[in-house]
Design a protein around this motif. Structure first.
Motif, PDB file in Angstrom:
ATOM      1  N   PRO A 294       0.825  -1.212   0.000  1.00 42.61           N
ATOM      2  CA  PRO A 294       0.000   0.000   0.000  1.00 42.61           C
ATOM      3  C   PRO A 294       0.852   1.253   0.000  1.00 42.61           C
ATOM      4  N   ASP A 295       0.252   2.358  -0.419  1.00 40.21           N
ATOM      5  CA  ASP A 295       0.949   3.637  -0.421  1.00 40.21           C
ATOM      6  C   ASP A 295       1.393   3.994   1.001  1.00 40.21           C
ATOM      7  N   PRO A 296       2.621   4.496   1.161  1.00 44.25           N
ATOM      8  CA  PRO A 296       3.099   4.839   2.507  1.00 44.25           C
ATOM      9  C   PRO A 296       2.153   5.749   3.278  1.00 44.25           C
ATOM     10  N   GLN A 297       1.463   6.647   2.592  1.00 43.00           N
ATOM     11  CA  GLN A 297       0.559   7.562   3.279  1.00 43.00           C
ATOM     12  C   GLN A 297      -0.636   6.841   3.896  1.00 43.00           C
ATOM     13  N   GLY A 298      -0.905   5.635   3.429  1.00 40.42           N
ATOM     14  CA  GLY A 298      -2.042   4.891   3.956  1.00 40.42           C
ATOM     15  C   GLY A 298      -1.682   3.815   4.950  1.00 40.42           C
ATOM     16  N   LEU A 359      15.924   3.853  13.247  1.00 37.51           N
ATOM     17  CA  LEU A 359      16.022   3.531  11.833  1.00 37.51           C
ATOM     18  C   LEU A 359      16.325   4.762  10.987  1.00 37.51           C
ATOM     19  N   ASP A 360      17.136   4.540   9.927  1.00 31.78           N
ATOM     20  CA  ASP A 360      17.310   5.563   8.906  1.00 31.78           C
ATOM     21  C   ASP A 360      17.485   4.875   7.559  1.00 31.78           C
ATOM     22  N   ASN A 361      17.789   5.643   6.544  1.00 30.94           N
ATOM     23  CA  ASN A 361      17.863   5.088   5.190  1.00 30.94           C
ATOM     24  C   ASN A 361      19.057   4.174   4.952  1.00 30.94           C
ATOM     25  N   THR A 362      19.951   4.061   5.919  1.00 38.74           N
ATOM     26  CA  THR A 362      21.120   3.197   5.746  1.00 38.74           C
ATOM     27  C   THR A 362      20.908   1.808   6.344  1.00 38.74           C
ATOM     28  N   ALA A 363      19.756   1.540   6.943  1.00 37.36           N
ATOM     29  CA  ALA A 363      19.522   0.259   7.605  1.00 37.36           C
ATOM     30  C   ALA A 363      19.614  -0.892   6.612  1.00 37.36           C
ATOM     31  N   ALA A 364      20.135  -2.012   7.074  1.00 29.57           N
ATOM     32  CA  ALA A 364      20.318  -3.183   6.227  1.00 29.57           C
ATOM     33  C   ALA A 364      19.061  -4.049   6.215  1.00 29.57           C
ATOM     34  N   GLY A 365      19.042  -5.030   5.299  1.00 28.30           N
ATOM     35  CA  GLY A 365      17.993  -6.015   5.272  1.00 28.30           C
ATOM     36  C   GLY A 365      16.662  -5.480   4.785  1.00 28.30           C
ATOM     37  N   GLU A 366      15.632  -6.333   4.946  1.00 34.14           N
ATOM     38  CA  GLU A 366      14.304  -5.944   4.481  1.00 34.14           C
ATOM     39  C   GLU A 366      13.791  -4.693   5.173  1.00 34.14           C
ATOM     40  N   VAL A 367      14.091  -4.561   6.474  1.00 35.56           N
ATOM     41  CA  VAL A 367      13.557  -3.403   7.194  1.00 35.56           C
ATOM     42  C   VAL A 367      14.118  -2.103   6.620  1.00 35.56           C
ATOM     43  N   GLY A 368      15.367  -2.114   6.185  1.00 37.26           N
ATOM     44  CA  GLY A 368      15.935  -0.949   5.522  1.00 37.26           C
ATOM     45  C   GLY A 368      15.265  -0.670   4.188  1.00 37.26           C
ATOM     46  N   THR A 369      14.945  -1.743   3.448  1.00 36.55           N
ATOM     47  CA  THR A 369      14.247  -1.580   2.177  1.00 36.55           C
ATOM     48  C   THR A 369      12.875  -0.941   2.390  1.00 36.55           C
ATOM     49  N   ILE A 370      12.196  -1.337   3.458  1.00 41.59           N
ATOM     50  CA  ILE A 370      10.883  -0.764   3.777  1.00 41.59           C
ATOM     51  C   ILE A 370      11.005   0.737   4.024  1.00 41.59           C
ATOM     52  N   VAL A 378       7.841   2.385  11.371  1.00 43.48           N
ATOM     53  CA  VAL A 378       8.317   1.026  11.114  1.00 43.48           C
ATOM     54  C   VAL A 378       9.088   0.540  12.332  1.00 43.48           C
ATOM     55  N   PHE A 379       8.885  -0.729  12.694  1.00 48.19           N
ATOM     56  CA  PHE A 379       9.856  -1.354  13.587  1.00 48.19           C
ATOM     57  C   PHE A 379      10.068  -2.801  13.182  1.00 48.19           C
ATOM     58  N   GLY A 380      11.286  -3.268  13.392  1.00 45.64           N
ATOM     59  CA  GLY A 380      11.654  -4.601  12.953  1.00 45.64           C
ATOM     60  C   GLY A 380      12.644  -5.252  13.883  1.00 45.64           C
TER      61      GLY A 380
END
Length: 419
Positions: A294-298, A359-370, A378-380
């Motif tokens: 879904p769109d991030p805004q939703g 979290l920031d844009n440098t996070a690794a793995g799927e959670v970083g991709t999110i 987000v939390f992972g």
């Protein structure tokens, strides 16, 4: 018993926990183990995906799927012959084969930068530093592969030195091989004869041949209708081997949350997704985020259940591993800035998770991709236990006693984060 060449004591007994929840988690872990190897698009991964879909449907979710292409390789022969010894190797994806007659060349050790000048026309034995290795993208691995290929090596053997002595398969991009020469994993517990032969300047024959191609893997997702922004829960389900310590905590927690989320979500719509393609640098997660998410805004909140966050801890002493009746504290809780205070409270009694990282844009793995796709609540959870990416990552590596407190902390967090 012996694990990866290391002697281990018998497993210890488990402490008592909430018996009904522990028993359900243990039953689900046994079901997961029965699927066998979880490589993307293979029989085990497909069976696991069907099982998760059935469980989501039983919990009241509408089921969907998303197919995408992944590479595969089935080895018919994967060995290194050194003198009288024939040693198993694990072809590293994306696999480059040697041809039917194999590849014969001198062995050359690559431990330091000084060794690069001696790697032309050899099988380079890359002695990796001690770590819980997981990905070809790690600079201390990728830089050595590139240096060996540029120096003219005919093939590359990665000795994945880690806590267990096991060979550790490495996540890789699905599109192209990391090098144009064969790359294989060599377990440190069997590598002694190779280093001895290399020191003498002996030659060896590397044989990697088998069937290969591309096949479809599937993301499985479930949807429950509601009002307002969406609660999303995701977990990867594929991996190189049976992956019980790596995948088990995330998958069985995911299944338990499927039953409890309709109550916790407060009437919000709920989307749950179990992705394949993990070992190809989170390919399934990237496909889902690009086409189905879904769109991030939703989105009200995205919870990601990553690798190994409730896997067994082990004592390491004098070349032995002894199992402990506690989870490995080498695990992490990552969270968007505004979520940290609530999570600190909810996870305050869980080692390794009680201090969330922002979290920031440098996070690794799927959670970083999110996060990089624009989701800002987000939390992972994720970790890399001692048998992460090992063929011995089996039912000894986790249990309901380890998983239940984490699920309780997640549920307590959601109660506060979803008023």
């Amino acid at each position: 018993m012996t694990i990866g060449g290391l002697t281990a004591m018998s497993p210890v007994s488990f402490a008592e926990g909430p018996k009904d929840m522990n028993a359900q988690f243990d039953a689900d872990l046994s079901s997961l183990a029965a699927f066998g190897i979880l490589r993307s698009g293979g029989a085990g991964d497909e069976a696991c995906g069907n099982w998760i879909g059935q469980r989501l449907e039983k919990a009241g979710f509408k089921i969907g799927e998303q197919a995408f292409s992944v590479p595969w390789f089935k080895a018919e022969q994967a060995v290194l012959s050194v003198g009288e010894a024939t040693l198993p190797v694990w072809p590293q994806a994306v696999v480059t084969q040697t041809g039917p007659n194999g590849l014969v060349a001198p062995l050359g050790i690559y431990s330091t930068d000084d060794d690069r000048s001696r790697l032309a026309d050899v099988i380079a034995v890359v002695d990796l530093p001690y770590a819980r290795h997981s990905s070809l993208k790690q600079p201390n691995i990728l830089n050595r592969i590139r240096a060996a290929e540029e120096a003219g090596a005919k093939a590359i053997l990665l000795v994945t030195n880690g806590p267990t002595g096991d060979p550790l398969m490495l996540n890789a991009h699905a599109e192209t091989p990391a090098a144009q020469v064969p790359i294989c994993i060599l377990g440190p517990s069997v590598a002694g004869p190779v280093f001895e032969a290399a020191a003498r300047g002996d030659s060896a024959r590397l044989m990697v041949r088998g069937q290969s191609g591309h096949r479809l893997a599937r993301n499985i997702f479930g949807w429950r209708d509601g009002t307002g922004p969406v609660l999303v829960v995701s977990t990867p389900r594929s991996g190189w081997f049976t992956c019980i310590g790596e995948r088990g905590p995330g998958i069985v927690s995911f299944l338990q949350l499927a039953d409890s989320l309709p109550r916790l979500a407060g009437g919000r719509p709920v989307l749950m997704v179990a992705t394949s393609g993990h070992e190809y640098e989170n390919l399934g997660a990237a496909e889902f985020l690009s086409a189905k998410a879904p769109d991030p805004q939703g989105v009200e909140l995205w919870l990601h259940l990553g690798a190994g966050f409730a896997a067994r801890n082990w004592h390491e002493a004098a070349g032995t591993l002894a199992p402990l009746d506690s989870p490995d504290p080498q695990r992490f809780l990552l969270a968007s800035e505004g979520l940290v205070p609530v999570l600190q409270q909810a996870f305050s009694k869980l080692s390794g998770l009680r201090a969330p990282y922002e979290l920031d844009n440098t996070a690794a793995g799927e959670v970083g991709t999110i996060v990089r796709h624009g989701y800002n609540r987000v939390f992972g959870l994720l970790g890399a236990h001692r048998f992460h990416h090992s063929p011995n990552d089996d039912l000894r590596m986790t249990n309901g006693h380890f998983i239940a407190p984490v699920v309780a902390a997640i549920q307590n967090s959601l109660k506060e984060l979803l008023p």
